[in-house]
Scaffold this motif. Structure first.
Motif, short mmCIF file in Angstrom:
data_model
loop_
_atom_site.label_atom_id
_atom_site.label_comp_id
_atom_site.label_asym_id
_atom_site.label_seq_id
_atom_site.Cartn_x
_atom_site.Cartn_y
_atom_site.Cartn_z
N ALA A 185 42.52 -49.71 39.54
CA ALA A 185 43.00 -50.87 40.30
C ALA A 185 42.23 -52.15 40.00
CB ALA A 185 42.95 -50.57 41.79
N GLY A 186 41.02 -52.03 39.45
CA GLY A 186 40.17 -53.20 39.22
C GLY A 186 40.85 -54.35 38.50
N PRO A 187 41.45 -54.09 37.32
CA PRO A 187 42.09 -55.18 36.58
C PRO A 187 43.23 -55.85 37.35
CG PRO A 187 41.75 -53.28 35.15
CD PRO A 187 41.41 -52.84 36.54
N GLU A 188 43.98 -55.03 38.13
CA GLU A 188 45.12 -55.56 38.90
C GLU A 188 44.62 -56.44 40.06
OE1 GLU A 188 49.20 -55.95 40.08
OE2 GLU A 188 48.25 -55.39 38.19
N GLN A 194 43.16 -64.10 41.29
CA GLN A 194 43.21 -65.46 40.73
C GLN A 194 44.37 -66.27 41.29
OE1 GLN A 194 42.55 -65.27 36.32
NE2 GLN A 194 41.92 -63.19 36.79
N LEU A 195 45.33 -65.57 41.93
CA LEU A 195 46.50 -66.26 42.49
C LEU A 195 46.40 -66.43 44.01
CD1 LEU A 195 49.10 -64.06 40.55
CD2 LEU A 195 48.32 -66.33 39.88
N GLY A 196 45.33 -65.84 44.58
CA GLY A 196 45.23 -65.86 46.05
C GLY A 196 44.09 -66.73 46.56
N ASN A 197 43.98 -66.78 47.89
CA ASN A 197 42.93 -67.55 48.56
C ASN A 197 41.79 -66.59 48.94
OD1 ASN A 197 41.26 -69.00 50.24
ND2 ASN A 197 42.80 -69.37 51.83
N PRO A 198 40.61 -66.75 48.31
CA PRO A 198 39.51 -65.81 48.56
C PRO A 198 38.93 -65.87 49.97
CG PRO A 198 38.78 -67.63 47.16
CD PRO A 198 40.26 -67.77 47.30
N LYS A 199 39.28 -66.94 50.70
CA LYS A 199 38.71 -67.06 52.06
C LYS A 199 39.75 -66.83 53.15
CE LYS A 199 34.87 -69.80 50.49
NZ LYS A 199 34.17 -71.06 50.46
N GLU A 200 40.89 -66.25 52.76
CA GLU A 200 41.97 -66.03 53.72
C GLU A 200 41.58 -64.94 54.74
OE1 GLU A 200 45.44 -66.62 55.67
OE2 GLU A 200 44.75 -67.82 53.97
N PHE A 201 40.97 -63.86 54.26
CA PHE A 201 40.57 -62.76 55.15
C PHE A 201 39.08 -62.50 54.97
CE2 PHE A 201 45.00 -61.94 53.77
CZ PHE A 201 45.63 -62.15 54.99
N LYS A 202 38.40 -62.28 56.09
CA LYS A 202 36.94 -62.11 55.99
C LYS A 202 36.56 -60.64 56.18
CE LYS A 202 32.67 -64.24 57.70
NZ LYS A 202 31.95 -63.81 56.52
N PHE A 203 35.83 -60.11 55.21
CA PHE A 203 35.29 -58.76 55.33
C PHE A 203 33.77 -58.87 55.41
CE2 PHE A 203 39.22 -58.27 52.78
CZ PHE A 203 39.95 -57.49 53.69
N THR A 204 33.16 -58.13 56.34
CA THR A 204 31.71 -58.26 56.47
C THR A 204 31.00 -57.52 55.34
OG1 THR A 204 31.78 -56.41 58.00
CG2 THR A 204 31.60 -58.60 58.97
N LYS A 205 29.91 -58.11 54.87
CA LYS A 205 29.12 -57.48 53.82
C LYS A 205 28.19 -56.46 54.46
CE LYS A 205 28.80 -61.72 51.09
NZ LYS A 205 27.87 -62.77 50.72
N PRO A 206 28.08 -55.27 53.86
CA PRO A 206 27.17 -54.27 54.44
C PRO A 206 25.72 -54.74 54.37
CG PRO A 206 28.05 -53.55 52.32
CD PRO A 206 28.74 -54.82 52.65
N LYS A 207 24.94 -54.39 55.39
CA LYS A 207 23.52 -54.78 55.38
C LYS A 207 22.71 -53.61 54.81
CE LYS A 207 23.50 -58.31 58.97
NZ LYS A 207 24.76 -58.80 58.44
N VAL A 208 22.15 -53.83 53.64
CA VAL A 208 21.34 -52.79 53.00
C VAL A 208 20.02 -53.42 52.60
CG1 VAL A 208 21.27 -51.04 51.18
CG2 VAL A 208 23.47 -51.82 52.05
N ASP A 209 18.93 -52.75 52.96
CA ASP A 209 17.60 -53.30 52.66
C ASP A 209 17.33 -53.39 51.16
OD1 ASP A 209 17.06 -53.62 55.28
OD2 ASP A 209 15.86 -51.78 55.51
N ILE A 244 44.85 -60.88 49.90
CA ILE A 244 44.01 -59.72 50.23
C ILE A 244 43.12 -59.40 49.02
CG2 ILE A 244 43.93 -57.28 50.93
CD1 ILE A 244 46.78 -57.68 52.14
N CYS A 245 43.72 -59.36 47.83
CA CYS A 245 42.96 -59.06 46.60
C CYS A 245 41.87 -60.10 46.38
CB CYS A 245 43.89 -59.01 45.39
SG CYS A 245 44.93 -57.54 45.35
#
Length: 340
Positions: A185-188, A194-209, A244-245
């Protein structure tokens, strides 16, 4: 033998690509890859089918690599092969073939760590591509690996950060599966991002030390998000797929860049090299290039064909080991979980 005429045959069979390459004094003469399409219908690599396909592919692939290089097999100086890490059945095919060939031609056998291959692919003599100076930081990102490695010399490497669960390539594939995209799925996702809005949906970044990564929490967050939204609107994914992508890709790149920033801060090293299949991703490449302006990095991105699993990277490690006289015995065996 004069150092002017070293021909190394590299063989790579760690996953689902059978590959062979001939290198002459650091320059690639041929780089042949036979990909296995059979896994697409299963949505992932099936180890048993992979090793069977390697058995069918290895002789024609090696034959083609030698033929394309314009040499005879008797001119080979050594045979280098991937010892690990990877799928055991797949590795065994390449290992036994390399051992037989080196024994039959009475030439040295060289075992290669697949992950070192991704990193040292940067030292292939290729016009228009600079080689990173030591020390540098290497980020290897692929379907099975996500690591930050401090590289002080060709064979002096130390993993300073790695994923504690899923690799970044898995995060792409599993997200794609949730969205109903094909495998891999990576390439798709990259194309749609590249056609979407990267800030449309927010996903939290995992907190890892420290410098370690985690991607399994992100995958779960994406799953719950899609389930929640499709409950309210069954066509949600279809209507918002590009956004979403773009949002997923933005989050993944953010995680990678944050850790790189921390690694450069901790080590004081500003030379960054990437390798592995996911480094073909256009968003990641752009973020790294942007880092040159933003953070004063110098970034090294290998030629596209040397990023995914290929034998040229195995051949260059073989060449560097040959120069050091670092050879393997005939009783060398494959290792599925080989550390750098």
């Amino acid at each position: 033998m004069s150092s002017q005429n070293i021909y190394i045959l590299g063989i790579e069979s760690s996953c689902d690509d059978t590959a062979a390459s001939v290198i002459h004094n650091g320059r690639i003469l041929s780089n042949v890859v036979a990909s296995q399409k059979i896994h697409e219908e299963y949505g992932g690599v099936v180890p048993e089918l992979a090793s069977r396909a390697h058995q069918q592919n290895i002789i024609p692939v090696v034959h083609q690599a030698i033929k394309k290089a314009g040499i005879s097999k008797n001119q080979l100086s050594a045979v280098a092969f991937t010892k690990g890490p990877g799928l055991m059945g797949s590795l065994l095919v390449g290992t036994s073939f390399a051992k037989s060939l080196s024994y039959g031609l009475k030439i040295p056998l060289i075992d290669v760590n697949h992950m070192q291959g991704h990193i040292l692919a940067h030292f292939i003599d290729e016009d228009g591509f600079d080689k990173p100076p030591f020390p540098f930081l290497a980020m290897t990102i692929s379907g099975g690996h996500t690591q930050i490695v401090r590289v002080d010399d060709y064979f002096d490497m130390k993993v300073i950060g790695e994923t504690i669960d899923d690799a970044v390539g898995e995060a792409y594939d599993k997200s794609g599966k949730i969205l109903g995209l094909g495998y891999p799925a990576g390439p798709e996702i990259d194309k749609r991002a590249q056609l979407g809005n990267p800030k449309e949906f927010k996903f939290t970044k995992p907190k890892v030390d420290g410098l370690n990564f985690s991607f399994s929490g992100l995958k779960t967050a994406i799953l719950y998000f899609v389930q929640r939204e499709t409950k309210a609107n069954p066509n949600f994914v279809e209507e918002h797929l590009n956004d979403i992508c773009a949002s997923i890709q933005y989050t993944i790149i953010g995680i990678l860049i944050d850790k790189l920033k921390l690694a450069t801060k901790q080590t004081g090293i500003k030379h960054i090299a990437i390798g592995g299949g996911v480094s073909a991703n256009s968003g990641i490449r752009k973020a790294l290039k942007d880092g040159e302006q933003k953070f004063g990095w110098t970034t090294y991105i290998p030629k596209f064909e040397f990023t995914t699993d290929n034998a040229a990277m195995i051949a260059i490690v073989g060449y560097l080991k040959f120069l050091e006289g670092d050879f393997a015995d005939q009783d060398v065996s494959a290792s599925a979980r080989l550390k750098i």
